[in-house]
Design a protein around this motif. Structure first.
Motif, PDB file in Angstrom:
ATOM      1  N   ARG A  48     -21.754 -20.956 -41.521  1.00 56.21           N
ATOM      2  CA  ARG A  48     -20.733 -20.429 -40.618  1.00 56.21           C
ATOM      3  C   ARG A  48     -19.330 -20.887 -41.024  1.00 56.21           C
ATOM      4  N   LEU A  49     -19.271 -21.957 -41.798  1.00 56.76           N
ATOM      5  CA  LEU A  49     -17.953 -22.483 -42.167  1.00 56.76           C
ATOM      6  C   LEU A  49     -17.226 -21.523 -43.093  1.00 56.76           C
ATOM      7  N   ALA A  50     -15.913 -21.421 -42.887  1.00 52.75           N
ATOM      8  CA  ALA A  50     -15.092 -20.571 -43.742  1.00 52.75           C
ATOM      9  C   ALA A  50     -14.926 -21.241 -45.109  1.00 52.75           C
ATOM     10  N   PRO A  51     -14.783 -20.435 -46.189  1.00 51.52           N
ATOM     11  CA  PRO A  51     -14.493 -21.009 -47.488  1.00 51.52           C
ATOM     12  C   PRO A  51     -13.163 -21.766 -47.462  1.00 51.52           C
ATOM     13  N   PRO A  52     -12.971 -22.821 -48.227  1.00 49.47           N
ATOM     14  CA  PRO A  52     -13.949 -23.416 -49.144  1.00 49.47           C
ATOM     15  C   PRO A  52     -14.817 -24.465 -48.470  1.00 49.47           C
ATOM     16  N   MET A  53     -14.731 -24.573 -47.127  1.00 48.96           N
ATOM     17  CA  MET A  53     -15.461 -25.652 -46.447  1.00 48.96           C
ATOM     18  C   MET A  53     -16.967 -25.505 -46.581  1.00 48.96           C
ATOM     19  N   ALA A  69      -8.285 -34.296 -48.410  1.00 48.83           N
ATOM     20  CA  ALA A  69      -8.078 -33.306 -47.338  1.00 48.83           C
ATOM     21  C   ALA A  69      -9.385 -32.587 -47.011  1.00 48.83           C
ATOM     22  N   ILE A 118     -11.751 -34.795 -44.994  1.00 53.62           N
ATOM     23  CA  ILE A 118     -11.358 -34.878 -43.578  1.00 53.62           C
ATOM     24  C   ILE A 118     -11.746 -33.589 -42.856  1.00 53.62           C
ATOM     25  N   LEU A 119     -11.334 -32.477 -43.448  1.00 52.99           N
ATOM     26  CA  LEU A 119     -11.486 -31.161 -42.834  1.00 52.99           C
ATOM     27  C   LEU A 119     -12.960 -30.788 -42.635  1.00 52.99           C
ATOM     28  N   ASP A 156     -14.533 -32.908 -39.946  1.00 50.48           N
ATOM     29  CA  ASP A 156     -14.153 -32.372 -38.629  1.00 50.48           C
ATOM     30  C   ASP A 156     -14.995 -31.138 -38.281  1.00 50.48           C
ATOM     31  N   ALA A 157     -15.141 -30.261 -39.266  1.00 55.26           N
ATOM     32  CA  ALA A 157     -15.864 -29.008 -39.029  1.00 55.26           C
ATOM     33  C   ALA A 157     -17.336 -29.274 -38.700  1.00 55.26           C
ATOM     34  N   LEU A 199     -19.260 -28.273 -35.329  1.00 61.54           N
ATOM     35  CA  LEU A 199     -20.461 -27.460 -35.465  1.00 61.54           C
ATOM     36  C   LEU A 199     -21.646 -28.071 -34.710  1.00 61.54           C
TER      37      LEU A 199
END
Lengths: 373, 373
Positions: free
Chosen positions: A53-58, A143, A146-147, A150-151, A155
């Motif tokens: 479900r995570l948006a790229p690039p996550m 970054a 961290i990101l 968080d995601a 989730l």
């Protein structure tokens, strides 16, 4: 002793290989392997779908972290951890008389929170290796660490709350409280690194927060999703909390004396980071010549730069490890693992559950204290 | 035009001071001031009590971030933000026919998530100033910025879920989804900084995620806690989402042409960071000589190091800002703020609410587009 790793265990971690729990001297390896495998099989597809479900690039960064792809994005069958928590979450549902599948969202949510904390902690601690590979911040930068952390945390809540039930809200609240403790534990861990002395009690409190709380939540979350009342959930958490402390005591032993091939970490990894782990604080608290000599050496080390510590020879680390052992820190920590293991198992008496589930929780507890990775 | 800042506004942000919304030409300053004040008065004590739950040193670090103490730990009446979100959360409860107090846990939770994202974003973006003071990572180090951000996020869920109601679970789910969008927006923001071209649509999508989603949640969360159905909550979120886009368009103008004394940021702060904000992408998309010249200059800037950009003179930034304006980026963004403002207000027709509440939501929307900080 029939675990696949028992031969090495008995040498690498003091005498832990001997008799972990007098009441269950032989670990049921087959049962533990099957439990861990069931946790992985049921939870991983749901975990992967959540991460998708995570948006790229996550999504890619998370997939790298979980070991599903390598740094170049190619599919990989990397090590994604021992999967003790998912196994516990499914058993937790069964402890409440529900089907193991009821625990799946809980298993996934706990794994997401656990991995959120790994991503952030590795960055804060400057750890460069995890599960035999470079950590996310090393490969994808701070970054992204961290990101994506968080995601994954967000989730975890999403997966539970979309169930839309009152029990899902209760489960999420327990997970949130566990996460706060986990953060408290990391804050304590960081502050202890700057202090000369940490008591054994402070170290146990930190480890209870950092490891005990989330393991406790893994053991209650399936039951809560299965409709268990708060008293049952609290008692299951007691088992999980002490299991977590046993787990962490073993981790602390592995952090000094573990085999890097098995742990996926550097040799002497906790000594490199000057961690005030249990063997160290127990050795410093013990008194006597070795303890005093260790205190002098560590006080001098504390004044050194990180680069100077990193440049230590193997012998320099080995001599510190030998002093910790001579002062009794290794033996005390081994015994502490056994004490916590016994307390965990005793807590199971407080919950009325199917006998097979109880046996499996005992087998998992046995596994946790003899593992060597 | 009777806002306390209107005199400067009309000069600092193009012609925004003229007529923001033809249907409500005069902003009811008294009403807006009272609304923001009510939000602060009701939410701040609960917010402070929540932050007090954090273990040391996280409580201190968070108190510094919120402006309650200075870097030395002395009490401070620092700037803790505009408090638009708490005001919206209380109005949100009233929109559903509930007492404003019903929205308080929602107001606090949204503020906690907002500040979690500020702590992490400032670190990721390397921003050194916020609200006229050094950012947390500058004062307390990166680890504390990560850790306290995580703790505030967890606390947000805790505050809502301890209400123990089904509606609290619904509210937390909405907050979680908004947080995920917020994280998506930050991921897009970071990736855009490394790209030569970003379309206006991509920029609006990023800003909708980064600012629209949480403002939308602020406007639905009180109503959900007050028992509103999902359709009502969704419609309120539509108002909040477009209000957020209007808010961000103004922020983007302030990020280039804002008065540092008012914004608390450095001069030309978005140009220093080479942000692909709305005025920039609109100017690049406009075509014509100024647009083409701007494209050349920004392409050359993209090859420079961060230090080289930081060493630019005021004139170098001013010439870039002038080109953005000449290419129409400033005017387009001003108009976009007005368009989003109008869409937001139109959305209010979809909800049956007390007339007074509707008027106050309109007044807040008017305020958002004429503010200059």
């Amino acid at each position: 002793m029939t675990t696949s790793t028992s031969a090495r265990t008995s040498t690498s971690i003091g005498n832990r290989g001997e008799t972990v729990n007098p009441a269950s001297p032989a670990i049921d390896t087959e049962s533990v392997t099957a439990l861990l495998e069931r946790g992985r099989t049921l939870a991983t597809p749901v975990l992967r779908a959540a991460v998708d479900r995570l948006a790229p690039p996550m999504d890619t960064v998370a997939a790298y972290h979980f070991g599903w792809i390598d740094a170049e994005g190619r599919p990989s069958a990397g090590d994604s951890g021992k999967a003790v928590r998912p196994a516990l979450a499914l058993l937790s549902a069964e402890a409440a008389g529900a089907a193991p599948e009821v625990g799946i969202p809980g298993a996934v949510a706990v794994e997401l929170v656990h991995n959120f904390s790994l991503l952030h902690d590795d960055l804060m601690d400057g750890d460069e290796q995890r599960r035999h590979r470079d950590t996310v911040w090393k490969v994808h930068g701070p970054a992204q660490a961290i990101l994506v952390g968080d995601a994954l945390f967000a989730l975890a809540n999403e997966i539970l709350l979309e169930l839309g039930t009152v029990d899902a809200g209760r489960a999420t609240r327990r997970l949130t409280l566990a996460t706060r403790k986990l953060i408290d534990g990391q804050a304590q861990d960081i502050s202890y690194e700057h202090r000369e002395r940490v008591t054994v009690e402070e170290c146990l409190e930190m480890e209870g927060n950092k490891t005990g709380a989330l393991l406790a939540c893994a053991v209650s979350i399936g039951a809560v999703l299965g409709g268990a009342d708060d008293r049952t959930a609290d008692t299951l958490e007691k088992y999980g909390y002490h299991l977590g402390l046993a787990f962490q005591a073993v981790d602390d032993l592995l952090g000094i004396w573990g085999d890097p091939d098995a742990t996926g970490k550097q040799t002497w990894s906790d000594l490199r980071q000057r961690k005030k782990s249990l063997p160290v604080v127990a050795a410093l608290a013990a008194g006597g010549p070795a303890s005093e000599r260790l205190a002098e050496i560590l006080a001098a080390d504390a004044k050194k730069s990180e680069t100077e510590i990193a440049d230590f020879t193997e012998e320099e680390f080995a001599s510190r490890a030998a002093l910790i052992e001579e002062a009794g820190g290794r033996e005390w920590t081994s015994q502490e693992a056994r004490r916590q293991h016994a307390t965990a198992i005793a807590a199971l008496d407080g919950v009325d559950m199917p006998e097979k589930v109880r046996e499996q929780l005992v087998a998992l507890a046995d596994f946790v204290v003899v593992r060597e990775r």
